[in-house]
Design an enzyme around this catalytic site. Structure first.
Site, PDB file in Angstrom:
ATOM      1  N   LYS A  84     -27.393  30.497 -28.032  1.00 30.15           N
ATOM      2  CA  LYS A  84     -25.929  30.614 -27.973  1.00 30.15           C
ATOM      3  C   LYS A  84     -25.419  30.973 -29.352  1.00 30.15           C
ATOM      4  CE  LYS A  84     -22.693  30.107 -24.811  1.00 30.15           C
ATOM      5  NZ  LYS A  84     -22.824  30.308 -23.355  1.00 30.15           N
TER       6      LYS A  84
HETATM    7  P1  NAD Z   1     -12.690  33.603 -20.464  1.00 36.20           P
HETATM    8  O1  NAD Z   1     -12.385  33.739 -21.904  1.00 36.20           O
HETATM    9  O2  NAD Z   1     -12.762  34.823 -19.642  1.00 36.20           O
HETATM   10  O3  NAD Z   1     -11.652  32.612 -19.773  1.00 36.20           O
HETATM   11  C1  NAD Z   1     -11.384  31.321 -20.185  1.00 36.20           C
HETATM   12  C2  NAD Z   1     -10.123  30.898 -19.453  1.00 36.20           C
HETATM   13  O4  NAD Z   1      -9.906  29.503 -19.657  1.00 36.20           O
HETATM   14  C3  NAD Z   1      -8.867  31.613 -19.943  1.00 36.20           C
HETATM   15  O5  NAD Z   1      -8.072  31.981 -18.830  1.00 36.20           O
HETATM   16  C4  NAD Z   1      -8.162  30.543 -20.783  1.00 36.20           C
HETATM   17  O6  NAD Z   1      -6.772  30.748 -20.817  1.00 36.20           O
HETATM   18  C5  NAD Z   1      -8.539  29.311 -19.998  1.00 36.20           C
HETATM   19  N1  NAD Z   1      -8.439  28.058 -20.749  1.00 36.20           N
HETATM   20  C6  NAD Z   1      -8.811  27.772 -22.009  1.00 36.20           C
HETATM   21  N2  NAD Z   1      -8.527  26.490 -22.306  1.00 36.20           N
HETATM   22  C7  NAD Z   1      -7.971  25.957 -21.201  1.00 36.20           C
HETATM   23  C8  NAD Z   1      -7.486  24.676 -20.840  1.00 36.20           C
HETATM   24  N3  NAD Z   1      -7.529  23.670 -21.716  1.00 36.20           N
HETATM   25  N4  NAD Z   1      -6.979  24.490 -19.597  1.00 36.20           N
HETATM   26  C9  NAD Z   1      -6.957  25.490 -18.704  1.00 36.20           C
HETATM   27  N5  NAD Z   1      -7.413  26.724 -18.969  1.00 36.20           N
HETATM   28  C10 NAD Z   1      -7.909  26.947 -20.193  1.00 36.20           C
HETATM   29  O7  NAD Z   1     -14.047  32.763 -20.413  1.00 36.20           O
HETATM   30  P2  NAD Z   1     -15.109  32.697 -19.248  1.00 36.20           P
HETATM   31  O8  NAD Z   1     -16.180  33.652 -19.564  1.00 36.20           O
HETATM   32  O9  NAD Z   1     -14.447  32.729 -17.923  1.00 36.20           O
HETATM   33  O10 NAD Z   1     -15.703  31.237 -19.533  1.00 36.20           O
HETATM   34  C11 NAD Z   1     -15.144  30.064 -18.954  1.00 36.20           C
HETATM   35  C12 NAD Z   1     -16.226  29.012 -18.862  1.00 36.20           C
HETATM   36  O11 NAD Z   1     -17.301  29.537 -18.074  1.00 36.20           O
HETATM   37  C13 NAD Z   1     -16.849  28.601 -20.202  1.00 36.20           C
HETATM   38  O12 NAD Z   1     -17.207  27.254 -20.156  1.00 36.20           O
HETATM   39  C14 NAD Z   1     -18.094  29.462 -20.259  1.00 36.20           C
HETATM   40  O13 NAD Z   1     -19.083  28.911 -21.121  1.00 36.20           O
HETATM   41  C15 NAD Z   1     -18.496  29.429 -18.812  1.00 36.20           C
HETATM   42  N6  NAD Z   1     -19.426  30.497 -18.430  1.00 36.20           N
HETATM   43  C16 NAD Z   1     -19.067  31.814 -18.535  1.00 36.20           C
HETATM   44  C17 NAD Z   1     -19.990  32.785 -18.179  1.00 36.20           C
HETATM   45  C18 NAD Z   1     -19.663  34.262 -18.209  1.00 36.20           C
HETATM   46  O14 NAD Z   1     -20.532  35.069 -17.837  1.00 36.20           O
HETATM   47  N7  NAD Z   1     -18.473  34.667 -18.595  1.00 36.20           N
HETATM   48  C19 NAD Z   1     -21.264  32.417 -17.738  1.00 36.20           C
HETATM   49  C20 NAD Z   1     -21.577  31.072 -17.623  1.00 36.20           C
HETATM   50  C21 NAD Z   1     -20.650  30.120 -17.984  1.00 36.20           C
END
Ligand code: NAD
Length: 419
Positions: free
Chosen positions: A109
């Site tokens: 990471k």
């Molecule tokens: P992203 O940046 O696309 O979206 C994150 C979202 O969360 C945004 O809409 C933001 O406004 C919102 N957010 C942030 N803080 C918040 C809060 N306190 N309350 C409510 N909403 C809040 O990110 P993503 O890629 O969708 O990642 C989200 C989660 O999924 C993370 O934990 C990430 O590690 C996990 N994840 C993502 C992927 C991927 O491929 N993108 C894969 C596995 C896990």
């Protein structure tokens, strides 16, 4: 920023989760010593010329938790609260996650402590390229392959791929995944995490005898993972009654118009002000009665102080580490069925693996091939975890960790890499 998050150290949570599964596996102390801790931790300074002419130094990290089963694999996060411990926790979870879905990668990471929402495209590009140069000795298609995470995207990956390729003199697509399609990205990668979340929810509904049509859904975090999961659940006939992002939440007990909401988020970057919905606070959103709650934002969203008020049948962890160990215990006591993060959101890394395979072979697949293969992987992995959960009578999180940690322990043992 609205938040319900508590300040629990994510790395402590990762270590506690490891111990619970290692105990259930009766893993020897020797095996624990070999696989528990990160193999490599790099902290770098990233000096960037900002648009106003001054130089700002960002602190950044890349952690390789394990390369026992293959190259390290894991996203890069841009967020003001990124810390080394958070990156170590996320890298650790990546190791077990890749093993749960049985793809030949270890865990890694990266993260930069920065506030991307207040940076221009030019500042983001200069920071990304400088960060990529700083971690250059660690990354490569056979060593360590970054991907997008919170507040990074295909454009970020394109800059990293270009920076890396410039040092070699020819394009090397396989150094990152989650790239734009025109640079060797895979069809289906952008929506892979949300799609994987969706498949595991379907499996959980099957298991619990819950119909997806008409099921009520609440999504915390309307980004890549959360919005795609919401869209697919909506298309399958579920009623998504509330979603939020970092600035606001929207609620309609009759169900939100998810395509409309995605359109608004694409236009304005926010869900705030969506017509035909009432505002809802972050705290209230997590307390809404629903069938399926999808935490898709950041770590520690459900914890000792708010877990008892969660009123749902299924928690599907689209985010990494959204429930603390104490939160876990409370949900478990309340009979909530948990789809743990290292299973639930593994669709992203699974299609990242497909992207890397396509890049290495220079042969690209149809979108439907990607979806079919992803569905097979997610449903098989769900079945494998569920079997441990029912046979061994352990919580779903412990079951998933047992599967992942058990596979890594076996790989290390067989390789004999630590004589
Ligand atoms: P992203 O940046 O696309 O979206 C994150 C979202 O969360 C945004 O809409 C933001 O406004 C919102 N957010 C942030 N803080 C918040 C809060 N306190 N309350 C409510 N909403 C809040 O990110 P993503 O890629 O969708 O990642 C989200 C989660 O999924 C993370 O934990 C990430 O590690 C996990 N994840 C993502 C992927 C991927 O491929 N993108 C894969 C596995 C896990």
């Amino acid at each position: 920023m609205i938040t319900t998050t508590v300040q629990e150290n994510a790395y402590d949570v990762a270590l506690a989760n490891f111990d619970a599964a290692a105990d259930a596996l009766e893993l020897s102390q020797d095996s624990r010593e070999m696989i528990k801790y990160p193999e490599r931790v790099l902290t770098v300074s990233v000096p960037v010329r900002m648009d106003d002419g001054h130089i700002h130094r960002f602190e950044a990290y890349r952690v390789q938790h394990s390369t026992a089963r293959g190259p390290a694999k894991g996203g890069i996060r841009y967020h003001p609260q990124v810390t080394l411990d958070e990156v170590k926790a996320l890298a650790t979870w990546m190791t077990w996650k890749c093993a749960v879905v049985n793809i030949p990668f270890g865990g890694g990471k990266g993260g930069v402590t920065c506030d991307p929402k207040h940076m221009s495209q030019g500042e983001l590009e200069r920071m990304t390229r400088r960060y990529a140069s700083a971690i250059l000795p660690l990354i490569g298609p056979a060593q360590d392959i970054p991907a997008p995470d919170v507040y990074t995207n295909p454009q970020t990956m394109a800059w990293i791929m270009d920076t890396y390729s410039m040092t070699k003199g020819y394009p090397i697509a396989g150094v990152v995944t989650g790239k734009p399609i025109s640079l060797g990205g895979s069809l289906g990668r952008n929506e892979a995490t949300g799609r994987g979340v969706f498949y595991t929810i379907l499996s959980a509904c099957d298991h619990l005898g819950l119909a997806i049509k008409g099921a009520t859904v609440v999504v915390q975090g309307f980004g890549n993972a959360g919005s795609i999961a919401a869209q697919l659940l909506h298309e399958a006939g579920a009623k998504v009654i509330a979603v939020n992002d970092s600035t606001a939440g929207v609620y309609n007990p009759k169900g939100l118009d998810i395509p409309g909401l995605m359109h608004l988020k694409a236009l304005t970057g926010k869900v705030e002000g969506f017509p035909d919905a009432e505002p809802i606070s972050a705290e209230e959103l997590l307390r809404l009665k629903c069938d399926i709650l999808v935490p898709a934002a950041l770590e520690n969203a459900i914890h000792a102080r708010n877990a008892a008020a969660v009123d749902t049948k299924i928690v599907a962890e689209a985010a990494n580490g959204p429930v603390t160990p104490e939160g876990d215990r409370i949900l478990e006591n309340h009979g909530v069925f948990l789809i743990p993060d290292i299973l639930c959101n593994a669709g992203g890394v699974t299609v990242s693996y497909f992207e890397w395979v396509q890049d290495e072979q220079h042969l690209f697949w149809e979108a439907q091939d990607v979806y079919n293969r992803l569905e097979r992987v997610m449903k098989t992995s769900f079945r494998d975890v569920l079997k441990i959960h029912t046979d061994r009578k352990v919580p779903m999180r412990v079951a998933a960790n047992m599967l992942g940690i058990g596979r890594v322990a076996e790989a290390v043992q067989i390789r004999g890499i630590y004589p």
